[in-house]
Structure formats: C-alpha cells, structure tokens
Design an enzyme around this catalytic site. Structure first.
Site, PDB file in Angstrom:
ATOM      1  N   ASP A 100       0.865  -1.168   0.000  1.00  0.00           N
ATOM      2  CA  ASP A 100       0.000   0.000   0.000  1.00  0.00           C
ATOM      3  C   ASP A 100       0.908   1.226   0.000  1.00  0.00           C
ATOM      4  O   ASP A 100       1.818   1.328   0.829  1.00  0.00           O
ATOM      5  CB  ASP A 100      -0.846  -0.022   1.275  1.00  0.00           C
ATOM      6  CG  ASP A 100      -2.238   0.517   1.078  1.00  0.00           C
ATOM      7  OD1 ASP A 100      -2.351   1.589   0.468  1.00  0.00           O
ATOM      8  OD2 ASP A 100      -3.192  -0.134   1.542  1.00  0.00           O
ATOM      9  N   ASP A 202      -3.158   4.659  -2.341  1.00  0.00           N
ATOM     10  CA  ASP A 202      -4.233   5.201  -1.530  1.00  0.00           C
ATOM     11  C   ASP A 202      -4.753   6.519  -2.125  1.00  0.00           C
ATOM     12  O   ASP A 202      -3.963   7.369  -2.537  1.00  0.00           O
ATOM     13  CB  ASP A 202      -3.646   5.464  -0.139  1.00  0.00           C
ATOM     14  CG  ASP A 202      -4.692   5.673   0.924  1.00  0.00           C
ATOM     15  OD1 ASP A 202      -5.446   4.732   1.209  1.00  0.00           O
ATOM     16  OD2 ASP A 202      -4.746   6.796   1.480  1.00  0.00           O
ATOM     17  N   GLU A 265      -6.644   3.369  -5.825  1.00  0.00           N
ATOM     18  CA  GLU A 265      -7.911   3.439  -5.087  1.00  0.00           C
ATOM     19  C   GLU A 265      -8.666   4.671  -5.571  1.00  0.00           C
ATOM     20  O   GLU A 265      -8.211   5.803  -5.368  1.00  0.00           O
ATOM     21  CB  GLU A 265      -7.660   3.561  -3.576  1.00  0.00           C
ATOM     22  CG  GLU A 265      -8.972   3.517  -2.805  1.00  0.00           C
ATOM     23  CD  GLU A 265      -8.949   4.197  -1.437  1.00  0.00           C
ATOM     24  OE1 GLU A 265      -9.809   3.873  -0.611  1.00  0.00           O
ATOM     25  OE2 GLU A 265      -8.085   5.072  -1.198  1.00  0.00           O
ATOM     26  N   HIS A 327     -11.195  -2.934   3.786  1.00  0.00           N
ATOM     27  CA  HIS A 327     -11.164  -2.546   5.192  1.00  0.00           C
ATOM     28  C   HIS A 327     -11.969  -1.285   5.486  1.00  0.00           C
ATOM     29  O   HIS A 327     -12.035  -0.847   6.629  1.00  0.00           O
ATOM     30  CB  HIS A 327      -9.693  -2.346   5.609  1.00  0.00           C
ATOM     31  CG  HIS A 327      -9.041  -1.245   4.819  1.00  0.00           C
ATOM     32  ND1 HIS A 327      -8.841  -1.309   3.454  1.00  0.00           N
ATOM     33  CD2 HIS A 327      -8.581  -0.025   5.189  1.00  0.00           C
ATOM     34  CE1 HIS A 327      -8.283  -0.199   3.036  1.00  0.00           C
ATOM     35  NE2 HIS A 327      -8.109   0.590   4.067  1.00  0.00           N
ATOM     36  N   ASP A 328     -12.531  -0.683   4.447  1.00  0.00           N
ATOM     37  CA  ASP A 328     -13.284   0.555   4.632  1.00  0.00           C
ATOM     38  C   ASP A 328     -14.798   0.348   4.589  1.00  0.00           C
ATOM     39  O   ASP A 328     -15.548   1.279   4.907  1.00  0.00           O
ATOM     40  CB  ASP A 328     -12.903   1.571   3.535  1.00  0.00           C
ATOM     41  CG  ASP A 328     -11.467   2.045   3.678  1.00  0.00           C
ATOM     42  OD1 ASP A 328     -10.984   2.131   4.821  1.00  0.00           O
ATOM     43  OD2 ASP A 328     -10.824   2.327   2.638  1.00  0.00           O
TER      44      ASP A 328
HETATM   45  C1  GLC Z   1      -8.085   5.200   2.022  1.00  0.00           C
HETATM   46  C2  GLC Z   1      -7.915   4.021   2.939  1.00  0.00           C
HETATM   47  C3  GLC Z   1      -8.563   4.324   4.247  1.00  0.00           C
HETATM   48  C4  GLC Z   1      -7.875   5.523   4.865  1.00  0.00           C
HETATM   49  C5  GLC Z   1      -7.874   6.702   3.897  1.00  0.00           C
HETATM   50  C6  GLC Z   1      -6.888   7.741   4.318  1.00  0.00           C
HETATM   51  O1  GLC Z   1      -9.399   5.405   1.689  1.00  0.00           O
HETATM   52  O2  GLC Z   1      -8.426   2.867   2.333  1.00  0.00           O
HETATM   53  O3  GLC Z   1      -8.530   3.242   5.137  1.00  0.00           O
HETATM   54  O4  GLC Z   1      -8.512   5.897   6.051  1.00  0.00           O
HETATM   55  O5  GLC Z   1      -7.515   6.329   2.596  1.00  0.00           O
HETATM   56  O6  GLC Z   1      -5.589   7.274   4.112  1.00  0.00           O
END
Ligand code: GLC
Length: 533
Positions: A100, A202, A265, A327-328
């Site tokens: 990541d 991310d 993402e 995980h979100d």
């Molecule tokens: C992304 C991650 C999330 C995190 C956010 C800030 O969306 O998947 O878990 O809180 O970015 O880094």
C-alpha cells in the site's frame, strides 16, 4: 497467436489487513512474521497476490494510513528483515506481494511535516498545504475532512492552517511541489528495488487540489448522522485534471521495473473512473472498481446493469477488475447475508477481470460487534455507526479462544467476532459444504479454465428477473454462470445450447448433467456450468 497475459490480469488479489491477520508474538496485534506463517494457507487457498495494508512506522492515528517513515517497517509489525523473509517466502510459493502506498498525506509526526510546520520559512514549508486564515480567523475555505469537521487545522505557532482531508494527524502533501514528487519517487524505488511486485495507491484521485482553493458544494441531502465523507461534493478536492500527469509520472517509474502492477484506489462514477487508465493506458493498470461495494440493492437486475455498463465503458485494451470487500466498507456477508455471499463470490471469481478478495470473506466472516469503548477508527469518532472497526476484526483461524489469531490469554486489539467457533479456517476446511470449501473449489476451477480468466463475457436476456446469467467463452469452450439472486427457486429455459454439466453449485451438492432448456436453480443457488454443445 494467443496474447500473453500478465499475472495481475489472470491472478486473484487477496487483501491482508496486517493488524488483524496473524499475531505471531502474542501482543494481540497481527504482524509480518504472522503473515509469513500463514502463507501456506494462502497458497492452499489458491490466491496469486497478497496486498498488504500499510506496514510502515506510524503513530496509528488511522492505523497505518498515517505514515511517519516510508522506508521502514512499523516495529509492531516487525523489521525490514521480517519483510524480506515474507517477500522471499511469498515468491517461493509463486505469490506476488503488493504494498500500500499512501502519497496523499503523511503523519504529522513524519520529519517532513515536523520540519514544514517549524516556521513559515522552513525549506519544506511548501511540501504541505498551508494557507492563511480567512479575514475573520476562520479556516481558509469550507472543505471538510472525510472523518468529519473542517479539513483545516490552525497551527498556533505560525498562524496558518494546514490541510488534512482525513484525520488532523494526516496533513496533505503538496503534490504541485517537484521536491515532493522526487522524494516519493525515491520511496517507490526503495521498495521496487527490494523486489515488491507493485503498489495499491491510496486515494490516488485526491492527490491534487484546486489551485484556487474554491469552496466545495455542500450536498443538500446530507444530514448529521450521515457518513462524514458524504457531506460535500469533492469538486475542488478530488479528480482535478492535473492529477493525471502525476499518475503518469509514477506509472512510468513503476514500468521501468519488470512486471510490476500499479493499482489505484478511486471512488468515482464509472465514466470518470475510466479516465484513470490513461489516454494511452499509461496511468494505473487497475483503477479499483468498487461498484459491488456501492450497489444500492443486491438484485440480479442491478448487478447485471452494473457489470454490462462497466464492460461497455472500458477503453480499448483496458483490463477490468472487481472488488467485493475492503477494510473501509462493511463485509459482504453482513451486507447481503451469508447465502448471497456465496453468489457474490461466484460472481467475483467468474467475471472478466482481476478479482480482489478481502481476508476472511472466503470464510463468510461477518462484521464483528465492537463495543464503543473498544472502537479505534477515527471515522467513527462522531458517530460509531460509521466506524470501520467491525470489518477489521481478527482473522478466524480456529475455534479456540483468540480464534488462532492470538494466544488464548491475550486480548486482541479488536474483539474476535462472536461467531468464530463455527466460522473459522480449521472447521471449514473439514466441512465439505462450507463457504471456504466453496471458495477454494471455485478458485481452483478458475485457475484451470482459461475462459474464466481471459474469455469473453456475454450476459443473457430471457432469464427470470431474479437471475443473472452470463457466458464466458474462450477458443470455442463455453461456460455458463447462472446466479439466483433471490431466496426462491427459479426455472430457467435457455435456448443457447442444449446440454451442460454442472461443475460447481454454490451449495456444493450437485455435479449433474442438465438440459439447459429446462433447469432449476434452488433458492440462493448459483451454478457454474460447462456447456456441452
Ligand atoms: C483510504 C484508505 C482508508 C484511509 C484513507 C486515508 O481510503 O483505504 O482506510 O482511512 O484512505 O488514508
């Protein structure tokens, strides 16, 4: 001539949330050595690549998504040596390892930010986004943080505000500054040289903000209690045209190494999402496709529309991908129930495109009940309903206290889900009807049938409203996927062929020959069928 496919096109990605996968040293928190111990399981399961959520040194304000050093390992997770062992052991098993990469923001404890905030004259002042207050002393504009409240934090010392689109401890970097880009290029090189197989980046679509800092439109339908990230449109904080240049630069760096993957993402509607492949397919290989996380209803017609629309929108040569959980977002088995979770997996693993699975979903793990006093997630600070802790509970390995994740007398950092006694790897490995047996069988069929990875996709009309049916075809071999998205029996009569053999039912209890012009799918049943004529 058959086209050569890349590993990230034919392979299956499995997301590990390191804090919750396997605790090897008995501190109640998962670690790298724990993941290494469990690689045999992942190999047995039949996945091809592991994506690790962040493992770098972090004060853990956002559980690793707040990075204080991009080129080391968080001591809770282990050391660089442990990392090298994990990477080596993964490669020994023919598995890839994806890291990541979190370039939008650092931790406020990162030395870059410590330096930047030290004075207005700091050599790194411009590495972050600093602005003067509005004339009345309030924040520079109306931008809100994804976790709630203003996205601006006043720094008393210098009298300026810094931007944090997430937690106050996650200051946003200024990607318009070439020094930031260079520093981050060095981070990418550090890990690529070490041998990692790629990155999941991310919030890649948020890396550049409007140069004029214009106010975002508020969403009038938003009310207190709704998710904080839904409060505003990200018109000036997301998807800015200049971000594409930044992504291209990173991609060309990644491409200077052999056979690596670059995943982004991106939460955007499909037409905008497509632009992240790049005009010449020179941005991300896979802009994560989160439509299954965002479907308003789980029904055959919404799923079909979603898949067909996405397939049509794909630019020439772009490779599709599908994500079922992360995980979100709440877990798939909690969102749609355990019966339909099997249908969802059959869908994920038989559609065209790279699937990404979330750890534990192969078992049918559900969101854990996390009492308010055990909640950690900053997104839940204003309203526990929005906490992401429930979907981050420890992996369920066996039916012992601690679920095999941690030692029995140790409290894990988040509670183990109360259903671990029957939903766990060991129990399910010994049950020929379990969800794990089902997912493993499906993964091995996927591996042995090229049509399921590289074949064409055609959805079928003339089926009951509650069913989604499609054909995957490769070099004359045809496979039918028939999914009953309802809890009622459905009769199908397909004119496309006469006979088929059921290779797998979600209920794992039939392998019969069927007449395709007259066959029945039981409630919540999906079948993968080889077409015989
Ligand atoms: C992304 C991650 C999330 C995190 C956010 C800030 O969306 O998947 O878990 O809180 O970015 O880094």
């Amino acid at each position: 001539m058959t086209q050569a496919y890349k590993w990230w096109q034919t392979g299956v990605v499995y997301q590990v949330y390191p804090r919750s996968f396997m605790d090897s040293n008995g501190d109640g928190i998962g670690d790298l050595a724990g993941i290494t111990q469990r690689l045999d399981y992942l190999e047995w399961l039949g996945i091809d690549a592991v994506w690790l959520s962040p493992i770098y040194p972090s004060p853990m304000a956002d559980f690793g998504y707040d990075i204080a050093n991009y080129t080391d390992i968080e001591p809770i997770f282990g050391t660089l040596k442990d990392f090298d062992v994990l990477l080596h052991e993964a490669h020994q098993r023919n598995m890839k390892l994806i890291l990541d990469f979190v370039p939008n923001h650092t931790s406020d404890e990162h030395p870059w930010f410590v330096e930047s905030r030290s004075s207005r004259e700091s050599s790194k002042r411009d590495w972050y986004i600093w602005r003067d207050p509005s004339p009345d002393g309030s924040p520079p504009n109306n931008w809100t943080s994804f976790f709630g409240g203003s996205a601006w934090q006043l720094d008393e010392n210098s009298g300026q505000y810094y931007l944090h689109m997430f937690d106050v401890k996650q200051p946003d970097l200024n990607w318009r500054n070439p020094e930031v880009r260079e520093a981050m290029d060095n981070v990418l090189r550090f890990w690529l040289d070490r041998g990692v197989d790629g990155f999941r980046v991310d919030v890649i679509w948020m890396m550049i903000k409007d140069a004029q800092f214009q106010d975002n439109p508020n969403r009038p339908e938003w009310k207190p209690g709704d998710p904080p990230y839904a409060r505003q449109e990200g018109r000036y904080t997301e998807n800015q045209p200049e971000v594409h240049e930044v992504i291209k630069e990173m991609r060309s760096l990644v491409d200077s190494y052999e056979d690596r993957v670059f995943i982004g993402e991106i939460y955007l509607p499909v037409p905008l999402l497509m632009s992240y492949y790049g005009e010449s397919l020179d941005e991300v290989h896979l802009p994560f496709n989160f439509q299954f996380l965002e479907l308003s209803t789980w029904s055959a017609s919404t799923i079909r529309t979603c898949v067909d629309t996405y397939e049509k929108a794909l630019p020439e040569g772009a490779w599709p991908n599908w994500v079922l959980g992360n995980h979100d977002r709440p877990r798939i088995a909690s969102r749609i129930g355990k019966e339909q979770a099997r249908i969802a997996h059959m869908l994920l693993l038989t559609l065209r495109g790279t699937p990404t699975c979330y750890y534990g979903d192969e078992l049918g793990m559900q969101d854990a009940i996390v009492p308010p006093e055990m909640m950690h997630d900053p997104q839940g600070k204003d309203n526990p309903i929005h906490s992401r802790d429930p979907q981050r509970s420890p992996m369920q390995w066996n039916n012992q206290p601690g679920a095999g994740f941690t030692r029995t007398n140790i409290a894990s950092w988040l509670p183990v889900s109360e259903n671990y006694q029957h939903i766990n790897v060991q129990t399910e490995q010994n049950d020929r009807y379990s969800q794990l047996t089902f997912v493993k069988t499906l993964l091995s069929l996927r591996r042995s049938i090229p049509a399921l990875t590289i074949g064409s996709y055609t959805s079928l009309d003339g089926v009951p409203d509650e069913c989604f049916v499609y054909i995957r075809e490769q070099e004359g071999k045809r496979y039918l996927v028939a999914l009953n998205c309802s809890n009622k029996e459905q009769n199908l009569s397909l004119a496309h062929a006469k006979q088929g053999s059921i290779l797998l039912s979600t209920l794992l209890d039939r392998n019969d020959q069927i007449e395709l012009n007259n066959f029945v799918l039981r409630a919540n049943e999906g079948c993968l069928i080889e077409i015989n004529d």
